[in-house]
Scaffold this active site. Structure first.
Site, short mmCIF file in Angstrom:
data_model
loop_
_atom_site.label_atom_id
_atom_site.label_comp_id
_atom_site.label_asym_id
_atom_site.label_seq_id
_atom_site.Cartn_x
_atom_site.Cartn_y
_atom_site.Cartn_z
N CYS A 1 29.33 -20.71 13.51
CA CYS A 1 29.40 -19.89 12.32
C CYS A 1 30.70 -19.23 12.27
O CYS A 1 31.63 -19.57 12.90
CB CYS A 1 28.32 -18.88 12.29
SG CYS A 1 26.89 -19.49 11.47
N CYS B 1 26.38 -21.81 14.34
CA CYS B 1 25.76 -21.99 13.03
C CYS B 1 25.14 -23.36 12.91
O CYS B 1 25.36 -24.21 13.74
CB CYS B 1 26.78 -21.79 11.91
SG CYS B 1 27.64 -20.24 12.02
#
Length: 348
Positions: free
Chosen positions: A4, A26
């Protein structure tokens, strides 16, 4: 590793630290064969707020790929362009785009990859600092094929400040269901292009993730089947692949988006969960996109409500104002298209 986004910073130079090596986590999940709409979701994981802002960017905006806010980070032959398409994105500290879609139905998601190596700077090609990689494609491409062709004309440039690098790879998809995962490993671009590339997390490289996935037998799914259950990217990749394969056909956009968000929640990092030796990198937010109908959904993990906006209802003609809404508002719920306000200054 994880996929992420970015760290919190007060100054532009500090914001470049947002992509720290070996730290982000992520996941991206694409559902392109449900017969109703092409939908895609992602999680964004980071130890503190990345100050996400939902931002509508009209056509005709001039961009400088060498700048991160007020700071010049690509000094020689920076890419310069004017946006061809309007977009709705989630920004990171005002210096780049982590996630978003454009008016033609192209989606882009930037995630972390520790193995990223963009190679030495080739000043013969216009350079784009990595934080604007996704926005460059959203500004200029209508399809995955167009986006991939555009990447051959520029060079993505690593951003480094105080020893921290923007080690990122990119997932893109379009309203036809086409998909691509783009990585730079050992200085070479590696592209996985095809509708079958639906799941993405972080390390190891995508090729290695596919090898790991082949070792799993999900042919006879059951509630007693043991699944990898931790927060590391290999485990998240396999869980997302398993549950995605069993999604029931949706009868409405509501069901389709709910299905994608259900998987995104399953592969999210809970508050307090340890992540390798890097501390706590819980999921900050989740997004979902309906690329067929150009709607964008956003769920902050510290708020109880899902919000969404319809890109087709914004004025995107050149000269239109940049519109913005701060999703960190517990009073926001449902359709917030009408809640966007003109920005005092364009983020980039």
């Amino acid at each position: 590793m994880g996929e992420c986004a970015v760290v919190s910073l007060l100054a532009v130079s500090t914001s470049l630290l947002a992509w720290q090596p070996s730290a982000q986590a992520c996941s991206r999940i694409l559902w392109n064969d449900n017969g109703l709409a092409v939908v895609v979701g992602r999680t964004m994981d980071w130890p503190q707020s990345t100050q996400p802002a939902l931002t509508v960017l009209p056509r005709g905006m001039k961009r400088d790929g060498g700048r991160a806010g007020a700071e010049l980070v690509v000094s020689e032959n920076p890419a310069q362009w004017t946006s061809k398409y309007g977009s709705l994105v989630t920004t990171i500290y005002g210096i780049g785009t982590a996630d978003g879609l454009n008016e033609r139905g192209l989606g882009a998601h930037m995630l972390y990859l520790n193995a990223t190596d963009f190679g030495p700077r080739d000043t013969g090609k216009p350079g784009i600092q990595a934080g604007l990689w996704a926005q460059f494609l959203l500004d200029n491409a209508a399809t995955v094929k167009e986006a991939l062709a555009l990447l051959d004309t520029v060079q993505v440039v690593m951003v480094e400040t105080q020893g921290h690098k923007a080690n990122v790879h990119l997932a893109i998809e379009d309203a036809s269901g086409d998909s691509a995962i783009i990585e730079f490993v050992q200085g070479k671009k590696v592209v996985h292009h095809g509708r079958q590339y639906r799941i993405m997390t972080n390390d190891p490289t995508y090729e290695e993730q596919l090898v790991l996935l082949k070792k799993q037998d999900f042919s006879k799914p059951s509630s007693t089947m043991p699944l990898p259950g931790n927060v590391n990217p290999a485990d998240r990749f396999q869980r997302a692949a398993y549950y995605s394969a069993m999604l029931p056909k949706p009868t409405s956009e509501r069901e389709a988006v709910a299905s994608i968000l259900a998987i995104a929640r399953n592969v999210s990092v809970p508050f307090g969960a340890p992540y390798k030796g890097f501390g706590i990198y819980n999921t900050e937010y989740r997004t979902a996109m309906n690329l067929t109908d150009r709607r964008y959904f956003f769920e902050l993990t510290t708020a109880p409500n899902v919000i969404w906006a319809d890109l087709t209802k914004f004025k995107l003609t050149p000269g239109s104002p940049v519109m913005i809404v701060n999703p960190d508002n517990i009073a926001l719920s449902g359709d917030v298209t009408g809640k966007f306000q003109p920005a005092t200054k364009a983020p980039f």
